[in-house]
Design a protein around this motif. Structure first.
Motif, short mmCIF file in Angstrom:
data_model
loop_
_atom_site.label_atom_id
_atom_site.label_comp_id
_atom_site.label_asym_id
_atom_site.label_seq_id
_atom_site.Cartn_x
_atom_site.Cartn_y
_atom_site.Cartn_z
N LEU A 45 4.72 13.93 6.58
CA LEU A 45 6.05 13.98 6.00
C LEU A 45 5.98 14.74 4.68
O LEU A 45 5.10 14.48 3.86
CB LEU A 45 6.54 12.55 5.77
N ALA A 46 6.89 15.71 4.49
CA ALA A 46 6.98 16.47 3.25
C ALA A 46 8.44 16.49 2.79
O ALA A 46 9.35 16.31 3.59
CB ALA A 46 6.48 17.90 3.46
N PHE A 47 8.61 16.75 1.50
CA PHE A 47 9.94 16.72 0.91
C PHE A 47 10.26 18.00 0.18
O PHE A 47 9.37 18.63 -0.40
CB PHE A 47 10.05 15.53 -0.05
N LEU A 48 11.53 18.35 0.17
CA LEU A 48 12.00 19.53 -0.55
C LEU A 48 11.97 19.30 -2.06
O LEU A 48 11.53 20.16 -2.81
CB LEU A 48 13.41 19.89 -0.10
N GLU A 49 12.46 18.13 -2.49
CA GLU A 49 12.49 17.87 -3.93
C GLU A 49 12.46 16.38 -4.20
O GLU A 49 12.69 15.57 -3.32
CB GLU A 49 13.72 18.52 -4.58
N PHE A 50 12.14 16.03 -5.43
CA PHE A 50 12.14 14.68 -5.98
C PHE A 50 10.99 13.80 -5.50
O PHE A 50 10.65 12.84 -6.17
CB PHE A 50 13.46 13.94 -5.71
N MET A 51 10.41 14.07 -4.33
CA MET A 51 9.36 13.21 -3.78
C MET A 51 8.15 14.06 -3.41
O MET A 51 8.25 15.28 -3.30
CB MET A 51 9.88 12.47 -2.54
N HIS A 105 14.78 16.06 2.70
CA HIS A 105 15.25 16.51 1.40
C HIS A 105 14.51 15.85 0.25
O HIS A 105 14.02 16.52 -0.65
CB HIS A 105 16.76 16.26 1.26
N GLY A 106 14.46 14.53 0.24
CA GLY A 106 13.89 13.80 -0.88
C GLY A 106 15.01 13.24 -1.76
O GLY A 106 16.14 13.71 -1.72
N ALA A 107 14.68 12.22 -2.53
CA ALA A 107 15.65 11.58 -3.41
C ALA A 107 14.90 10.93 -4.56
O ALA A 107 13.69 10.72 -4.49
CB ALA A 107 16.46 10.53 -2.65
N ARG A 108 15.62 10.61 -5.60
CA ARG A 108 15.01 9.95 -6.76
C ARG A 108 14.63 8.50 -6.46
O ARG A 108 13.68 7.97 -7.01
CB ARG A 108 15.94 10.03 -7.96
N ASP A 109 15.39 7.85 -5.60
CA ASP A 109 15.14 6.44 -5.25
C ASP A 109 14.10 6.39 -4.12
O ASP A 109 14.36 6.88 -3.02
CB ASP A 109 16.45 5.79 -4.79
N PRO A 110 12.95 5.81 -4.36
CA PRO A 110 11.90 5.80 -3.33
C PRO A 110 12.31 5.07 -2.04
O PRO A 110 11.76 5.35 -0.98
CB PRO A 110 10.72 5.10 -4.01
N ARG A 111 13.29 4.18 -2.12
CA ARG A 111 13.74 3.47 -0.91
C ARG A 111 14.36 4.43 0.10
O ARG A 111 14.38 4.15 1.30
CB ARG A 111 14.75 2.38 -1.28
N TRP A 112 14.88 5.56 -0.39
CA TRP A 112 15.51 6.54 0.49
C TRP A 112 14.54 7.03 1.57
O TRP A 112 14.94 7.36 2.68
CB TRP A 112 16.02 7.72 -0.36
#
Length: 123
Positions: free
Chosen positions: A41-47, A12-19
């Protein structure tokens, strides 16, 4: 890129890079098990990278086959609605690319059993 196939772990991705840390560890572990396949690795959003960005880079590097493993616990809205649209766009942009989407990781019985075993071990 000598490899013509790739396995993309899609989160999914997140605003916090630690996620992203557990997903990055999963990517490294998976790559170690598949030395002849590019594991990314790919992300849906935020990253970054986004799935379309990563797919374009893989194709530019000579990749002909992409298998996508959604690292989601369930087949929710992102997997059922957003992912097919992304896949359609990617395939339309890269003719000849073989693009396969696996079920969400949480739909697999062995994954659920591993999560259950972890939960039980916490008692």
């Amino acid at each position: 890129m000598a490899n013509k196939s790739a396995l993309v772990l899609f989160a999914h991705g997140a605003r916090d890079p630690r996620w992203a840390a557990p997903f990055q560890r999963l990517q490294v572990m998976t790559q170690a098990s598949l030395p002849d396949v590019t594991v990314a690795l790919a992300f849906l959003e935020f990253m970054t990278p986004s799935l379309p960005e990563l797919a374009a880079q893989l194709v530019a590097d000579g990749c002909k086959n992409i298998t996508l493993a959604p690292v989601f616990l369930g087949q929710g809205g992102h997997v059922l609605r957003d992912l097919p649209v992304l896949a359609e766009t990617i395939c339309a942009s890269h003719t000849g690319l073989q693009f396969k989407i696996a079920n969400a990781v949480g739909e697999d019985e062995t994954v659920l059993q591993a999560i259950r075993d972890y939960c039980l071990s916490q008692l």
